[in-house]
Design a protein around this motif. Structure first.
Motif, short mmCIF file in Angstrom:
data_model
loop_
_atom_site.label_atom_id
_atom_site.label_comp_id
_atom_site.label_asym_id
_atom_site.label_seq_id
_atom_site.Cartn_x
_atom_site.Cartn_y
_atom_site.Cartn_z
N ILE A 226 0.84 -1.20 0.00
CA ILE A 226 0.00 0.00 0.00
C ILE A 226 0.87 1.25 0.00
N ALA A 227 1.95 1.19 0.79
CA ALA A 227 2.81 2.37 0.90
C ALA A 227 3.51 2.69 -0.41
N THR A 228 3.79 1.68 -1.24
CA THR A 228 4.55 1.91 -2.48
C THR A 228 3.66 2.00 -3.72
N SER A 229 2.38 1.62 -3.56
CA SER A 229 1.49 1.60 -4.73
C SER A 229 0.99 3.01 -5.04
N GLU A 230 0.84 3.29 -6.33
CA GLU A 230 0.33 4.59 -6.76
C GLU A 230 -1.06 4.48 -7.37
N GLU A 231 -1.52 3.24 -7.66
CA GLU A 231 -2.84 3.02 -8.23
C GLU A 231 -3.87 2.95 -7.12
N VAL A 232 -4.94 3.75 -7.29
CA VAL A 232 -5.97 3.79 -6.25
C VAL A 232 -6.68 2.45 -6.13
N ASP A 233 -7.00 1.85 -7.29
CA ASP A 233 -7.69 0.56 -7.23
C ASP A 233 -6.83 -0.49 -6.54
N GLU A 234 -5.55 -0.45 -6.84
CA GLU A 234 -4.64 -1.42 -6.21
C GLU A 234 -4.54 -1.17 -4.72
N VAL A 235 -4.51 0.10 -4.34
CA VAL A 235 -4.46 0.42 -2.89
C VAL A 235 -5.71 -0.08 -2.20
N HIS A 236 -6.88 0.12 -2.85
CA HIS A 236 -8.12 -0.36 -2.26
C HIS A 236 -8.11 -1.87 -2.10
N GLU A 237 -7.62 -2.56 -3.11
CA GLU A 237 -7.59 -4.02 -3.04
C GLU A 237 -6.65 -4.49 -1.94
N GLU A 238 -5.46 -3.90 -1.87
CA GLU A 238 -4.51 -4.29 -0.83
C GLU A 238 -5.06 -3.96 0.57
N ALA A 239 -5.76 -2.83 0.69
CA ALA A 239 -6.35 -2.46 1.98
C ALA A 239 -7.42 -3.46 2.38
N ARG A 240 -8.23 -3.92 1.38
CA ARG A 240 -9.27 -4.90 1.71
C ARG A 240 -8.65 -6.20 2.20
N VAL A 241 -7.59 -6.64 1.51
CA VAL A 241 -6.91 -7.86 1.94
C VAL A 241 -6.29 -7.67 3.33
N ALA A 242 -5.71 -6.47 3.58
CA ALA A 242 -5.11 -6.20 4.88
C ALA A 242 -6.15 -6.23 6.00
N LEU A 243 -7.33 -5.69 5.71
CA LEU A 243 -8.40 -5.72 6.71
C LEU A 243 -8.83 -7.15 7.01
N ASN A 244 -8.89 -7.99 5.98
CA ASN A 244 -9.22 -9.39 6.22
C ASN A 244 -8.15 -10.06 7.09
N GLN A 245 -6.92 -9.70 6.82
CA GLN A 245 -5.84 -10.27 7.64
C GLN A 245 -5.92 -9.78 9.09
N VAL A 246 -6.32 -8.52 9.26
CA VAL A 246 -6.50 -8.00 10.62
C VAL A 246 -7.61 -8.76 11.34
#
Length: 408
Positions: A226-246
């Motif tokens: 998330i910190a290195t990504s510049e694509e909003v869609d990619e950030v959203h996807e990574e954030a969703r996966v991170a929330l699942n992991q949380v």
């Protein structure tokens, strides 16, 4: 112990030796007076019944005075129409004298009081000797008893130090003194409980580190993406996966905590509730008495509950101390059984819990009087760890209730 034994011996000597010395002095004086009276009567009969001149009776008088008790210390003066006869050494100091007068014959027999004083002194020396023997016996007995107690006490002190350092291997203690043996058994039980608790904590820490390492690593990688990504869609996807992991990480933590509580519940046992509450009342009554307040335990039937004795004692002590510090009037403890549960209630006559706090009273750092606010929070955790509950069932006047499982 030695000081106590010597004090006891000294008190015994004073209570027995001094009256005995006084009784001895009185007895010696009475016996001497009786002996003087008897000798005076004998001499009077001798002189009255003899036809010989008075000087010729000196030998017989001297023979009579030289026999029996106090021989050699007596003096006799005989007065008759024939003259006066002195036999023995005339006393120079205070004397004890007994005399008899009949048929113009007067006989006086006396003895110096110093002779009696010497007899009393000899009697006192005997008492003093017996007193020294008593002191010696008391000293030896105290030293023997002290040695008998000091050795196991040193072992107990060493065991307490080992327990404080976290060691579980304790030195055996067999003193033959019931109180010391109970202390030793208590330390052994504490060592066993500590060993089990440490083993459980190590196991819990090992399992927690093992089960948390993988999801934390994955979560860290997602956050880096998330910190290195510049694509909003990619950030959203990574954030969703991170929330699942949380969420999965939260489930792992909840599972570990549940397991820890199950391990804690495995250590619970059957506790006699009446004895535990009686102990609490006995411990806290002096503190209430100092503040001119009362702590009352209402009668209850014989009830056993499922709990850890130390944890339940701490819960009850916290509630009683809260009532002492923040409450007023009489503090009452009641217990009743409802089905398979037991409810223990602690109440006082104070103003209770402010409405602004309510159920938040059990949260950490929440207090109505400026204290740390940890007491009730820890008490609730301890109660829940044993499968019970601690609730505030009424705010004013305050009623705190501990719900426990009864032993069938």
């Amino acid at each position: 112990m030695l000081r106590s034994a010597l004090i006891a011996a000294a008190v015994g000597v004073l209570l027995v030796g001094v009256p005995l010395l006084g009784l001895g002095a009185w007895t010696v004086t009475r016996q001497t007076e009786s002996d003087l009276s008897r000798r005076a009567m004998v001499l009077q009969l001798l002189v009255a019944g003899s036809t010989a001149p008075l000087p010729e009776l000196a030998g017989q008088v001297e023979l009579l005075l030289g026999q029996g008790r106090n021989a050699g210390h007596l003096h006799a003066r005989i007065s008759s129409p024939d003259g006066v006869l002195d036999v023995g050494t005339a006393p120079t100091g205070q004397v004890i004298r007994r005399s008899v007068s009949q048929d113009d014959v007067m006989v006086a027999v006396d003895i110096e009081r110093s002779v009696l004083n010497w007899e009393v002194a000899e009697f006192g020396l005997v008492i003093l000797g017996l007193s020294l023997v008593a002191f010696g016996v008391a000293t030896l007995s105290a030293l023997w008893q002290a040695r008998r107690l000091v050795e196991p006490l040193e072992v107990l002190a060493d065991n307490a130090d080992r327990l404080g350092r976290g060691e579980s291997r304790l030195r055996p203690v067999s003193s033959g003194v019931a109180e010391l043996d109970r202390v030793a058994e208590g330390l052994e039980r504490s060592a066993a409980s500590m060993t089990a608790a440490l083993a459980a904590e190590r196991e819990f820490a090992s399992d927690a580190s093992h089960q948390l390492r993988t999801p934390l690593t994955a979560l860290s990688m997602r956050l880096e993406e998330i910190a290195t990504s510049e694509e909003v869609d990619e950030v959203h996807e990574e954030a969703r996966v991170a929330l699942n992991q949380v969420e999965r990480l939260t489930q792992v933590v909840d599972s570990l905590l549940a397991r820890s509580r199950l391990q804690r519940r495995a250590t619970v046992t059957s506790v006699n509730l009446g004895e535990l509450l009686d102990q609490q009342v006995e411990e806290w009554t002096p503190a209430f008495r100092e503040r001119r307040r009362r702590l009352v335990l209402h009668p209850l039937e014989k009830i056993s509950v499922v709990a850890t004795p130390g944890a339940l004692s701490q819960v009850m002590a916290t509630l009683v101390e809260n009532s002492l510090q923040h409450g007023r009037g009489t503090v009452s403890i009641t217990a009743r059984r409802t089905g398979r549960s037991v409810v223990v209630e602690v109440t006082d006559e104070g103003e209770g819990v402010p409405p602004s706090l309510g159920s938040r009273i059990f949260e950490r750092s929440v207090s109505s009087s400026g204290s740390t606010g940890l007491g009730l929070a820890l008490a609730r955790d301890l109660a829940e760890a044993d499968g019970g509950r601690l609730e505030l069932v009424r705010a004013r006047p305050p009623v705190f209730a501990v719900f426990l499982s009864a032993v069938d």
